[in-house]
Design a protein around this motif. Structure first.
Motif, PDB file in Angstrom:
ATOM      1  N   VAL A 155      22.372  42.614  93.571  1.00  0.00           N
ATOM      2  CA  VAL A 155      22.834  42.934  92.215  1.00  0.00           C
ATOM      3  C   VAL A 155      24.415  43.868  92.857  1.00  0.00           C
ATOM      4  O   VAL A 155      24.978  43.838  93.694  1.00  0.00           O
ATOM      5  CB  VAL A 155      22.285  44.225  91.288  1.00  0.00           C
ATOM      6  CG1 VAL A 155      21.077  43.816  91.291  1.00  0.00           C
ATOM      7  CG2 VAL A 155      22.168  45.751  92.678  1.00  0.00           C
ATOM      8  N   SER A 158      26.109  44.406 101.162  1.00  0.00           N
ATOM      9  CA  SER A 158      27.284  43.727 102.511  1.00  0.00           C
ATOM     10  C   SER A 158      27.515  45.306 103.562  1.00  0.00           C
ATOM     11  O   SER A 158      27.748  44.648 104.886  1.00  0.00           O
ATOM     12  CB  SER A 158      28.740  44.000 102.416  1.00  0.00           C
ATOM     13  OG  SER A 158      28.533  42.632 100.978  1.00  0.00           O
ATOM     14  N   THR A 184      27.616  35.943  91.803  1.00  0.00           N
ATOM     15  CA  THR A 184      28.244  35.093  93.084  1.00  0.00           C
ATOM     16  C   THR A 184      27.388  34.626  93.731  1.00  0.00           C
ATOM     17  O   THR A 184      26.803  33.659  94.603  1.00  0.00           O
ATOM     18  CB  THR A 184      29.868  35.952  93.721  1.00  0.00           C
ATOM     19  OG1 THR A 184      30.240  35.867  92.693  1.00  0.00           O
ATOM     20  CG2 THR A 184      30.029  34.403  94.692  1.00  0.00           C
ATOM     21  N   MET A 185      26.422  35.772  94.448  1.00  0.00           N
ATOM     22  CA  MET A 185      25.460  36.196  96.092  1.00  0.00           C
ATOM     23  C   MET A 185      24.074  35.126  95.138  1.00  0.00           C
ATOM     24  O   MET A 185      23.355  34.498  95.527  1.00  0.00           O
ATOM     25  CB  MET A 185      25.785  36.841  96.758  1.00  0.00           C
ATOM     26  CG  MET A 185      26.753  37.606  97.081  1.00  0.00           C
ATOM     27  SD  MET A 185      27.214  36.226  98.137  1.00  0.00           S
ATOM     28  CE  MET A 185      26.546  36.161 100.072  1.00  0.00           C
ATOM     29  N   ASN A 198      20.591  42.587  99.748  1.00  0.00           N
ATOM     30  CA  ASN A 198      22.264  41.526 100.226  1.00  0.00           C
ATOM     31  C   ASN A 198      23.156  42.477 100.125  1.00  0.00           C
ATOM     32  O   ASN A 198      24.256  41.392 100.525  1.00  0.00           O
ATOM     33  CB  ASN A 198      21.865  39.973  99.035  1.00  0.00           C
ATOM     34  CG  ASN A 198      23.361  39.516  99.655  1.00  0.00           C
ATOM     35  OD1 ASN A 198      23.408  38.714 100.816  1.00  0.00           O
ATOM     36  ND2 ASN A 198      24.358  39.503  98.744  1.00  0.00           N
ATOM     37  N   LYS A 237      20.860  50.209  93.665  1.00  0.00           N
ATOM     38  CA  LYS A 237      20.212  49.331  94.531  1.00  0.00           C
ATOM     39  C   LYS A 237      18.979  50.703  94.822  1.00  0.00           C
ATOM     40  O   LYS A 237      17.761  49.587  94.682  1.00  0.00           O
ATOM     41  CB  LYS A 237      20.915  49.309  95.914  1.00  0.00           C
ATOM     42  CG  LYS A 237      22.558  48.391  95.715  1.00  0.00           C
ATOM     43  CD  LYS A 237      21.730  47.105  96.538  1.00  0.00           C
ATOM     44  CE  LYS A 237      23.478  46.677  96.916  1.00  0.00           C
ATOM     45  NZ  LYS A 237      23.773  45.299  96.073  1.00  0.00           N
ATOM     46  N   GLU A 256      17.919  38.817  85.594  1.00  0.00           N
ATOM     47  CA  GLU A 256      18.605  38.494  85.625  1.00  0.00           C
ATOM     48  C   GLU A 256      19.103  40.397  84.265  1.00  0.00           C
ATOM     49  O   GLU A 256      17.706  40.119  83.717  1.00  0.00           O
ATOM     50  CB  GLU A 256      20.223  38.258  84.998  1.00  0.00           C
ATOM     51  CG  GLU A 256      21.561  37.668  85.986  1.00  0.00           C
ATOM     52  CD  GLU A 256      21.940  38.799  85.892  1.00  0.00           C
ATOM     53  OE1 GLU A 256      22.154  39.948  85.385  1.00  0.00           O
ATOM     54  OE2 GLU A 256      22.552  38.301  87.191  1.00  0.00           O
ATOM     55  N   PHE A 287      24.022  37.008 103.115  1.00  0.00           N
ATOM     56  CA  PHE A 287      24.333  36.219 103.323  1.00  0.00           C
ATOM     57  C   PHE A 287      25.952  36.231 103.876  1.00  0.00           C
ATOM     58  O   PHE A 287      26.603  37.059 102.777  1.00  0.00           O
ATOM     59  CB  PHE A 287      23.399  35.246 101.765  1.00  0.00           C
ATOM     60  CG  PHE A 287      22.223  34.469 101.936  1.00  0.00           C
ATOM     61  CD1 PHE A 287      21.853  33.515 102.386  1.00  0.00           C
ATOM     62  CD2 PHE A 287      21.352  36.407 101.973  1.00  0.00           C
ATOM     63  CE1 PHE A 287      20.441  32.890 102.368  1.00  0.00           C
ATOM     64  CE2 PHE A 287      19.946  35.583 101.824  1.00  0.00           C
ATOM     65  CZ  PHE A 287      19.561  34.275 102.831  1.00  0.00           C
ATOM     66  N   GLU A 316      26.637  46.166  94.809  1.00  0.00           N
ATOM     67  CA  GLU A 316      27.072  47.289  95.227  1.00  0.00           C
ATOM     68  C   GLU A 316      26.964  48.436  95.137  1.00  0.00           C
ATOM     69  O   GLU A 316      28.457  48.704  95.326  1.00  0.00           O
ATOM     70  CB  GLU A 316      28.812  46.439  96.158  1.00  0.00           C
ATOM     71  CG  GLU A 316      28.673  47.762  97.708  1.00  0.00           C
ATOM     72  CD  GLU A 316      27.390  46.776  98.658  1.00  0.00           C
ATOM     73  OE1 GLU A 316      26.914  45.801  98.619  1.00  0.00           O
ATOM     74  OE2 GLU A 316      27.803  46.924 100.519  1.00  0.00           O
TER      75      GLU A 316
HETATM   76  P1  NAD Z   1      28.189  39.697  91.181  1.00  0.00           P
HETATM   77  O1  NAD Z   1      28.726  41.001  90.400  1.00  0.00           O
HETATM   78  O2  NAD Z   1      28.528  38.368  90.728  1.00  0.00           O
HETATM   79  O3  NAD Z   1      26.604  39.684  90.911  1.00  0.00           O
HETATM   80  C1  NAD Z   1      25.938  41.109  90.804  1.00  0.00           C
HETATM   81  C2  NAD Z   1      24.900  40.000  89.226  1.00  0.00           C
HETATM   82  O4  NAD Z   1      24.027  41.236  89.645  1.00  0.00           O
HETATM   83  C3  NAD Z   1      25.841  40.571  88.295  1.00  0.00           C
HETATM   84  O5  NAD Z   1      25.886  39.206  88.113  1.00  0.00           O
HETATM   85  C4  NAD Z   1      24.731  41.587  87.738  1.00  0.00           C
HETATM   86  O6  NAD Z   1      24.424  40.658  86.037  1.00  0.00           O
HETATM   87  C5  NAD Z   1      23.157  41.177  88.389  1.00  0.00           C
HETATM   88  N1  NAD Z   1      22.347  42.921  87.647  1.00  0.00           N
HETATM   89  C6  NAD Z   1      23.006  44.033  88.488  1.00  0.00           C
HETATM   90  N2  NAD Z   1      22.013  44.891  88.621  1.00  0.00           N
HETATM   91  C7  NAD Z   1      21.254  44.220  88.468  1.00  0.00           C
HETATM   92  C8  NAD Z   1      19.377  44.635  87.406  1.00  0.00           C
HETATM   93  N3  NAD Z   1      19.537  45.858  87.843  1.00  0.00           N
HETATM   94  N4  NAD Z   1      19.017  43.406  87.491  1.00  0.00           N
HETATM   95  C9  NAD Z   1      19.182  42.046  86.994  1.00  0.00           C
HETATM   96  N5  NAD Z   1      20.366  42.034  87.781  1.00  0.00           N
HETATM   97  C10 NAD Z   1      21.449  42.773  88.336  1.00  0.00           C
HETATM   98  O7  NAD Z   1      27.433  40.247  92.861  1.00  0.00           O
HETATM   99  P2  NAD Z   1      28.096  39.237  94.298  1.00  0.00           P
HETATM  100  O8  NAD Z   1      29.294  39.116  94.559  1.00  0.00           O
HETATM  101  O9  NAD Z   1      26.696  38.831  93.478  1.00  0.00           O
HETATM  102  O10 NAD Z   1      27.324  40.660  95.155  1.00  0.00           O
HETATM  103  C11 NAD Z   1      25.937  41.420  95.083  1.00  0.00           C
HETATM  104  C12 NAD Z   1      25.032  42.022  96.205  1.00  0.00           C
HETATM  105  O11 NAD Z   1      25.755  40.695  97.643  1.00  0.00           O
HETATM  106  C13 NAD Z   1      26.345  43.028  96.493  1.00  0.00           C
HETATM  107  O12 NAD Z   1      25.492  43.838  97.420  1.00  0.00           O
HETATM  108  C14 NAD Z   1      27.614  42.410  97.471  1.00  0.00           C
HETATM  109  O13 NAD Z   1      28.109  43.951  98.371  1.00  0.00           O
HETATM  110  C15 NAD Z   1      26.472  41.371  98.328  1.00  0.00           C
HETATM  111  N6  NAD Z   1      27.373  40.622  99.163  1.00  0.00           N
HETATM  112  C16 NAD Z   1      29.183  40.126  98.576  1.00  0.00           C
HETATM  113  C17 NAD Z   1      29.146  38.908  98.833  1.00  0.00           C
HETATM  114  C18 NAD Z   1      30.649  38.335  98.545  1.00  0.00           C
HETATM  115  O14 NAD Z   1      31.709  37.482  98.930  1.00  0.00           O
HETATM  116  N7  NAD Z   1      30.837  38.011  96.740  1.00  0.00           N
HETATM  117  C19 NAD Z   1      29.073  38.617 100.130  1.00  0.00           C
HETATM  118  C20 NAD Z   1      28.047  38.871 100.642  1.00  0.00           C
HETATM  119  C21 NAD Z   1      27.230  40.484 100.834  1.00  0.00           C
END
Ligand code: NAD
Length: 687
Positions: A383, A412, A306-307, A410, A390, A326, A434, A385
């Protein structure tokens, strides 16, 4: 020396403004313009006048640094200036480049002719500061461009380009080449035209609206959502209505009345406060003045979820190449596919060309090879949370990232210092938080770790501007500024359900306050399951139960509300049952909850948390907290932000409200010391 000078070119008097940086209409400029017109009238040999500006722009508006000072009210005020220009017995030509905004456009409207370079922009942004044009703008503009266009311009505040203005009759001639020279030539052409055309005396373009006065209500209806809660757009509509219904002189009086009403109100104060708050946010305290940013030529993003996808798009759109990594091909393909579809959706709305879509996507290097991040100058981790994941990512990054590369998370909520500690270069680590959807939301929280280097912070702030974000610096604490303040709100909202409120009632209080949605609507949109432990047998509260039932929000067609196939919500009998079940389990008695109690428990508590953030130094200034809430969560800008709003309510009242609720706020709730101290001293949070 006056910023306004005059010089002769044959029969033409050229009046030049030189008041950097934007030729704002401060007192000296206003006075100089009147004198110049007096000079033109007094000198028989002057046959026409050209008003032109040096530097980057025509008069770009009022002098904001005069706001709230006596200078702003020192005659001649702008209404007098523009009337003096229009009353000139010789034709006056405005020569426009850059932007003619607000008072600047009002000057141009009072001139008898307007010529402009094609790149110029003209507009009335006053509404964005909670006011309306106050120097005849709402009366002259519809007379030149017609009511529908004038309404759109004054009520939205969005400028139009010179070419469009030319088509509308707002600009008489487009000038290619030297503006002043061509403006003088134009003045020569019109010097003997009589009667001199005065916009205040025209009314041919008002005929359409006079024949169809219903167009005002249609305009109100079409924009109801956009204008909800704001006073100024409605005032602009009323002012243009007066232009149609009344003679010019009376219309001007109505404009003045509406202008004064807004000027003395809270919304204008809030919106003007916010204008400065946004600008202040980019100043980082405590850095050496000569700190130079690092060079960022290529950005790496880890995770295409998503992010990660949205974050990448920001850089691609700004022309910065991105390497996105990824774990699996499927996730990579899904992520890049969404990015492409987002760009294509923008293109289908005409906001991007097909070439620009390909250009942006062409800058993207999707890969499963972590080592490909080695040549990136900034790497942003997005990646899951989870602290262990991390830490693992940052340990690997430390081995492959080039020296001097900035390493960002990134996250939260998680502790940036703990993440930085697994690397050999904590000074290069910071949080870049973000907001979702990351390609759209304007807010960026820059999280400053205990050891983050000054040049890393400066680079982040500069880069934020480049990708058109508004960045705010936050300290390391759970949830930083924005999400941390959501915590008490969410806790109280859930508790209120047990005590007898419904999700609809809690949300209604927030929406009526001006938020785009309430806590439960927001949970349904973001995903009720975000942060859930994912064990359907472990049910400790209402949310656990909803998650176990797969009521994960809009994406599942059910959450705190039920949704139909068009994602329209309705109150859920299932949720009501779940609430009842827990109410009995916990042994809470159901009672009637007032809207005021909801305010005190879910909004006053946020103010309290904001004050704690401030007292702990996790935000640099109260106004930064307000910027976070307006740009990150849609707090209504006409209420300034939670800190500014609390000041308008009065801190004594906020404290009293919290004390009224104290027994219900739970054992962990404590009042902010800063808040109670300031309340007792009669001070404000925003000073
Ligand atoms: P998500 O699950 O949609 O995406 C995470 C992605 O990371 C997945 O596609 C996964 O395959 C990949 N991934 C995991 N481990 C990996 C690695 N070792 N190497 C490469 N890729 C890897 O999660 P998201 O919602 O995008 O959230 C990501 C981060 O952003 C989190 O820390 C979350 O707290 C933060 N965040 C999320 C939001 C939100 O509204 N979704 C807002 C702000 C911040």
């Amino acid at each position: 020396m006056s910023p306004i000078t005059t010089q002769r070119h044959g029969d033409i008097l050229i009046v030049t403004s030189n008041n950097p940086p934007v030729n704002a209409l401060g007192h000296a400029v206003r006075e100089g313009l009147v004198k110049a017109i007096d000079e033109a009238d007094a000198d028989e040999t002057v046959k026409a006048v050209v008003i032109v500006c040096e530097g980057n722009t025509f008069f770009a508006g009022a002098d904001v640094s005069e706001f709230g000072t006596p200078k702003a009210f020192e005659p001649p005020m702008l209404p007098q200036v523009v009337d003096r220009i229009e009353a000139c017995a010789k034709p006056v030509v405005a020569a426009i480049h850059g932007t003619a905004l607000g008072g600047g456009l009002e000057v141009a409207l009072a001139c008898h002719y307007r010529v402009a370079v094609p790149s110029a922009k003209l507009g009335t942004p006053e509404v964005k500061l909670g006011i309306i044009p106050g120097a005849g703008g709402t009366q002259r503009l519809p007379r030149l461009v017609g009511v529908p266009k004038a309404l759109e311009m004054v009520a939205t505040g969005n400028p139009i380009g010179a070419k469009e203005a030319h088509g509308l009759g707002l600009v008489d001639r487009l000038i290619e080449g030297d503006l002043e020279q061509h403006a003088v030539a134009f003045a020569e052409e019109v010097r003997d035209v009589r009667p001199i055309p005065k916009s205040s005396e025209r009314d041919d373009k008002l005929a359409e609206a006079r024949a169809n006065p219903a167009l005002f209500d249609e305009f109100r209806k079409a924009n109801a959502k956009k204008f909800r809660g704001f006073d100024a757009p409605e005032a602009t509509i009323k002012a243009v209505q007066a232009a149609v219904a009344k003679p010019y002189a009376e219309g001007v009086l109505e404009e003045r009345r509406l202008f004064m009403e807004l000027m003395t109100g809270t919304q204008a104060r809030a919106q003007q406060y916010f204008f400065f708050a946004e600008r202040k946010a980019s100043k980082i305290e405590g850095l050496p003045e000569d700190t130079k940013p690092r060079d960022i030529r290529r950005v790496g993003v880890i995770g295409a979820g998503t992010m990660g996808g949205g974050i990448s798009m920001n850089f691609l759109s700004a022309g910065i190449p991105v390497t996105i990594v990824e774990m699996e091909q499927a996730a990579l393909d899904r992520g890049t596919g969404i990015m492409r579809r987002n760009y294509e959706a923008t293109a289908s709305k005409g906001k991007m060309t097909a070439d620009q879509v390909e250009g942006a996507m062409g800058l993207l290097n999707p890969t499963l090879d972590f080592d490909a991040l080695a040549d990136c100058d900034l790497i942003i981790e997005a990646v899951f949370e989870n602290m262990d994941v991390k830490k693992d990512v940052f340990t690997r990054l430390d081995k492959i990232a080039k020296p001097g590369a900035i390493l960002a998370s990134n996250t939260s909520y998680l502790n940036i210092d703990e993440i930085a500690a697994v690397t050999s270069r904590p000074e290069d680590v910071l949080g870049l938080h973000f907001f979702s959807p990351a390609n759209i939301m304007k807010l960026l929280e820059i999280v400053r770790g205990a050891r983050t280097a000054p040049d890393v912070l400066v680079t982040a702030m500069q880069l934020a501007k480049k990708i058109r974000k508004v960045a705010v610096v936050a300290g390391v604490c759970y949830g930083f500024i924005g999400n941390r303040m959501l915590i008490p709100r969410q806790m109280q909202a859930m508790q209120l359900l047990l005590e007898g409120a419904t999700p609809e009632q809690v949300d209604k209080v927030h929406v009526e306050f001006g938020m785009p949605m309430g806590p439960f609507q927001m949970a349904d949109l973001a995903g009720v399951d975000i942060g859930w432990h994912r064990d359907p047998t472990r049910i400790e509260n209402i949310r656990d139960k909803l998650c176990a039932m797969e009521r994960w929000g809009q994406k599942k067609g059910a959450g705190f509300y039920d949704y139909d196939d068009k994602r329209r919500p309705s109150p859920s009998p299932v949720v009501a049952e779940v609430i009842e079940e827990f109410r009995q389990k916990v042994g809470v008695e159901k009672r009637d909850i007032t809207d005021q109690e909801i305010m005190e428990r879910t909004i006053y508590t946020m103010v309290n948390e904001g004050a704690k953030i401030l007292e702990e130094g996790m935000a640099q200034r109260a106004s930064d907290i307000d910027v976070v809430w307006v740009y990150g969560y849609g707090w209504p800008v006409y209420r300034g932000g939670p800190m500014f709003w609390a000041d308008t309510v009065g801190l004594k009242e906020i404290v009293a409200g919290l004390e009224r609720q104290q027994d219900r706020l739970g054992k962990d709730f404590t009042l902010s010391r800063l808040l109670t101290d300031k309340a007792a001293a009669g001070e404000k949070l925003t000073r």
